[in-house]
Design an enzyme around this catalytic site. Sequence first.
Site, PDB file in Angstrom:
ATOM      1  N   GLY A   9       0.821  -1.075   0.038  1.00 52.68           N
ATOM      2  CA  GLY A   9      -0.164  -0.023   0.053  1.00 52.68           C
ATOM      3  C   GLY A   9       0.962   1.245  -0.064  1.00 52.68           C
ATOM      4  N   GLY A  12      -0.543   4.923  -0.940  1.00 49.96           N
ATOM      5  CA  GLY A  12      -1.478   5.635  -0.178  1.00 49.96           C
ATOM      6  C   GLY A  12      -1.138   6.754   0.567  1.00 49.96           C
ATOM      7  CD  GLN A  13      -3.742  10.665   4.575  1.00 47.75           C
ATOM      8  OE1 GLN A  13      -4.303   9.958   4.939  1.00 47.75           O
ATOM      9  NE2 GLN A  13      -3.898  11.870   5.045  1.00 47.75           N
ATOM     10  CG  ASP A  35      -0.242   0.908  -4.006  1.00 45.62           C
ATOM     11  OD1 ASP A  35      -0.221   1.349  -2.836  1.00 45.62           O
ATOM     12  OD2 ASP A  35      -1.513   0.689  -4.573  1.00 45.62           O
ATOM     13  CB  ILE A  36      -3.173  -2.385  -6.778  1.00 41.55           C
ATOM     14  CG1 ILE A  36      -3.650  -3.174  -7.754  1.00 41.55           C
ATOM     15  CG2 ILE A  36      -3.945  -1.103  -6.850  1.00 41.55           C
ATOM     16  CD1 ILE A  36      -5.038  -3.893  -7.655  1.00 41.55           C
ATOM     17  CG  ASP A  53      -4.971  -7.667  -6.021  1.00 42.57           C
ATOM     18  OD1 ASP A  53      -4.984  -7.471  -4.747  1.00 42.57           O
ATOM     19  OD2 ASP A  53      -5.727  -7.873  -6.721  1.00 42.57           O
ATOM     20  CE1 TYR A 143     -10.404   1.437   7.451  1.00 41.17           C
ATOM     21  CE2 TYR A 143     -11.447   2.808   9.213  1.00 41.17           C
ATOM     22  CZ  TYR A 143     -10.124   2.248   8.293  1.00 41.17           C
ATOM     23  OH  TYR A 143      -9.005   2.604   8.724  1.00 41.17           O
ATOM     24  CE  LYS A 147      -8.162  -0.902   9.113  1.00 40.34           C
ATOM     25  NZ  LYS A 147      -6.861  -1.454   8.696  1.00 40.34           N
TER      26      LYS A 147
HETATM   27  N1  SER Z   1      -9.576   7.868   8.652  1.00 43.67           N
HETATM   28  C1  SER Z   1     -10.179   6.964   8.574  1.00 43.67           C
HETATM   29  C2  SER Z   1     -11.403   7.165   7.905  1.00 43.67           C
HETATM   30  O1  SER Z   1     -11.798   8.312   7.949  1.00 43.67           O
HETATM   31  C3  SER Z   1     -10.377   6.259  10.039  1.00 43.67           C
HETATM   32  O2  SER Z   1      -9.286   5.625  10.330  1.00 43.67           O
HETATM   33  O3  SER Z   1     -11.835   6.126   7.359  1.00 43.67           O
END
Ligand code: SER
Length: 322
Positions: A9, A12-13, A35-36, A53, A143, A147
């Site tokens: 990843g 990503g950010q 990353d993909i 992937d 999500y 988690k």
């Molecule tokens: N920053 C994330 C989100 O907003 C929360 O872990 O989905």
Amino acid sequence: MQEKILIIGSSGQIGTELVIALRKIYGENNVIASDIKPSSYEIMNSGPFEKMDVMDEKLLGSIVKKHNITQIYLLAALLSATAEKNIELGWGLNMRSLSHVLDLARYGLIKKIFWPSSIAVFGPTTPKNKTPQYTVMEPNTVYGISKLAGERWNEYYWNQFNVDVRSLRYPGLIGWKGKPGGGTTDYAVEIFHQAIKNNKYQCFLKKCTCLPMMYMKDAIRATIELMESESKKIKIRSSYNLAGISFSPEEISEEIKKYLPAFNISYKEDFRQKIADSWPSSIDDNHAQKDWGWKIEYDLQKMTKDMIKNLTNKYQKKTVNE
Ligand code: SER
């Protein structure tokens, strides 16, 4: 023994900044980005990159063997807002990627894992202020459910198979290098881009919605400090609460106005408001402080100053990836 680190990843950010930070510590060729899709120019030009992937378990295994990987940072995930729009992919990606990586450690191919959890593990029945490490956890987003399940798997693999997995419940993360995608806390990044480019921003949360947040520099430091701590100091193997700063859209816009007085914020809430309302306003991270010495550095003022300075520079050089 030379550590060889795989970041899954890296586009990503968090990956955008973490790869560079780890390459500075461990050497450019010892940190493999993957990353993909391609990562930032800086990452692609400073060390190895593997297109992958993470759902492809076979390819993951072969990359781990090819580079003699010892540690994996698994950052690939669908965030809160995106996962609500695609339940199957959110659950599938977030869970299967973790189980692939945990099994690599269980069968001795790698030695250490970092996996990010989130404030999204909490839900509407959790105490909202100074949310403790151990409390009611009834997340109501895909999500958040993924988690929380992942946290339980981490602890299980530690207890049953002695897998050295470490994790942080990140608050909303704010940085200027990489752009977030699909999160509920993303407004706190978008607001800076829009303020600098257009002097205005329409926020998708109500003005008084206070959420836990953290500047990316602190988040990267927390991650590396956790991973470099002696194993015996890591008392929590599910995931550590991590507190940064808490503010509302109104409070951050007031801070931005100190630098850009003409900045104007308006509010039009969407489906993300409900997600935000289910999360804590602030977090108690005394276990992280006590166990491995965590301490925050950036408050709202210091973060805003640094964000505006760096983003303004970036826009002047016209290198921001939109
Ligand atoms: N920053 C994330 C989100 O907003 C929360 O872990 O989905």
